[in-house]
Scaffold this active site. Structure first.
Site: not given
Ligand code: DGY
Length: 326
Positions: A239, A268, A287
Site C-alpha cells: 500500500r 492514488e 496498482h
Molecule cells: C488487494 O487485493 O488488496 C490488492 O491491492 C488489489 O488486488
C-alpha cells in the site's frame, strides 16, 4: 421475503454478476471511475449488500448512513484499509474480502518489478523508443545482479512467502521481517528473520508485502532509507502509505538508494506534478499487481460468495471482522 438489493461499485466479471442476479436485484456502477462518495452514501442507505473496491472510501460516515437492512459489505480485494472495520463491527455488519486467490499473481508481479528495476528494463525501453540506442558499451545501462543478491521481504504472509519461493530459484539470500516470526516458513524457504534495522541495512532488494495498518504508516521513512545500501532497490506492491514518498524522493535524488518500483501510491492516482514522475530510476505502475484476467475473475466470484452468504445470514466464508459473529 422481498428480493434483496445489491449495489456493485464497478463492472466486474459478468459470470459473477449473473450468479448474484439469481438471488438479488443488482445494480452495477458502470463508469470507469469509482462512484463518488455522495453516491455511496445514497446507495448504502437502501441496499442489503454492497460489493466494493479498494477505491471506495467506506468510512464511518458511509457506514453510519447504511440502511438497517445492510447485511454485508464485500470487498473485491485482499486489503480493506479503505473500510472502517471498527465502525462496521459496531453496527454488526460483516465485511468480506478475497484473501489467497491473488497471492501467486501478485508475487509474479512483484518479481516483474524486481527484475525490471534491477536490470533497468523500463529505462532501456524508453531510450530505444526515443531513438537513443547507444552503441554497446561496458557501462551502458548496467544494473544490479538479481541472482545471489540479498532479498529483504517486509511482511511474510502469503504474498511475501510466494515472493520468497520464487527467490529460491535465483539463489538469493532471503531475509524477512514480520510482526511474528514464522519458523515453519523460515525452514521451508530458507529465510532468515531479522529486525527492521537489519533488513534495511542488508537488503539489495527490499520488497514490501505487509498489510496497511496505522502502525505501518510511513514505515519506510527517511531514517530507515538512510540505512540502505546506495545500490539498493525498493519495491512496493503493498500500500502506498507504507512509504513516506517525500523521504523516498529525497533518497532517490541524493543517491541514498539506487532505484524504486512502485505499484501503489498515496494518494492514488499519483498527482501529476509529483517529482517521482520525472525520475529515470523509478518504475511506476497503476496498482495492477493482481491484474491477471483469471485472478480478477476469481476475486469477483469470491466477493459474490461473500455477498450471498451475508444476504442469507450465513457467516461470510472470507470475513475480515469475524468478531461480528461472537
Ligand atoms: C488487494 O487485493 O488488496 C490488492 O491491492 C488489489 O488486488
Amino acid at each position: 421475503m422481498p428480493t434483496p438489493f445489491v449495489f456493485i461499485t464497478r463492472q466486474i466479471a459478468s459470470e459473477a454478476i449473473e450468479r448474484l442476479r439469481e438471488k438479488a436485484e443488482v445494480e452495477v456502477w458502470l463508469q470507469e471511475s469509482p462512484p463518488p462518495k455522495t453516491v455511496l452514501l445514497e446507495k448504502i442507505a437502501y441496499t442489503d449488500g454492497i460489493l466494493t473496491m479498494l477505491t471506495d472510501p467506506i468510512d464511518s460516515e458511509v457506514i453510519q448512513a447504511a440502511s438497517s437492512s445492510l447485511k454485508v459489505i464485500s470487498q473485491m480485494a485482499v486489503g480493506f484499509d479503505n473500510i472502517d472495520i471498527a465502525a462496521a463491527t459496531r453496527r454488526r455488519i460483516p465485511v468480506g474480502h478475497t484473501p489467497g486467490v491473488l497471492t501467486e499473481t501478485t508475487a509474479d508481479f512483484a518479481w516483474a518489478l524486481i527484475l525490471a528495476a534491477a536490470r533497468r528494463i523500463v529505462e532501456a525501453d524508453r531510450q530505444v523508443r526515443q531513438g537513443i540506442w547507444k552503441p554497446w558499451g561496458p557501462d551502458v545501462l548496467t544494473g544490479l545482479d538479481v541472482y545471489g543478491a540479498t532479498l529483504g521481504i517486509i511482511g511474510f504472509g502469503r504474498i511475501g512467502q510466494a515472493v520468497a519461493q520464487r527467490a529460491k530459484c535465483f539463489n538469493m539470500h532471503i531475509l524477512y521481517y514480520s510482526r511474528q516470526r514464522k519458523p515453519e516458513a523460515e525452514r521451508a524457504l530458507g529465510a532468515t528473520y531479522v529486525d527492521l534495522e537489519e533488513i534495511f541495512r542488508r537488503s539489495d532488494i527490499l520488497s514490501l508485502h505487509l498489510n496497511y495498518t496505522p502502525a505501518a504508516h510511513h514505515l519506510v521513512n527517511r531514517e530507515r532509507l538512510a540505512l540502505m545500501k546506495p545500490t539498493a532497490i525498493l519495491i512496493n506492491t503493498a500500500r502506498g502509505a507504507v512509504v513516506d514518498s517525500e523521504a523516498l524522493v529525497w533518497a532517490l535524488q541524493n543517491s541514498v538508494i539506487a532505484g524504486a518500483a512502485l505499484d501503489v501510491f498515496d494518494p492514488e492516482p499519483i498527482p501529476h506534478e509529483h517529482p517521482l514522475l520525472q525520475m529515470e530510476n523509478v518504475i511506476l505502475t497503476p496498482h495492477i499487481a493482481s491484474a491477471s484476467r483469471e485472478t480478477r475473475r476469481r476475486m469477483a466470484l469470491m466477493a459474490v460468495e461473500n455477498v450471498l452468504a451475508g444476504l442469507e445470514d450465513r457467516p461470510l466464508p472470507y470475513c475480515a471482522n469475524p468478531e461480528v459473529y461472537s
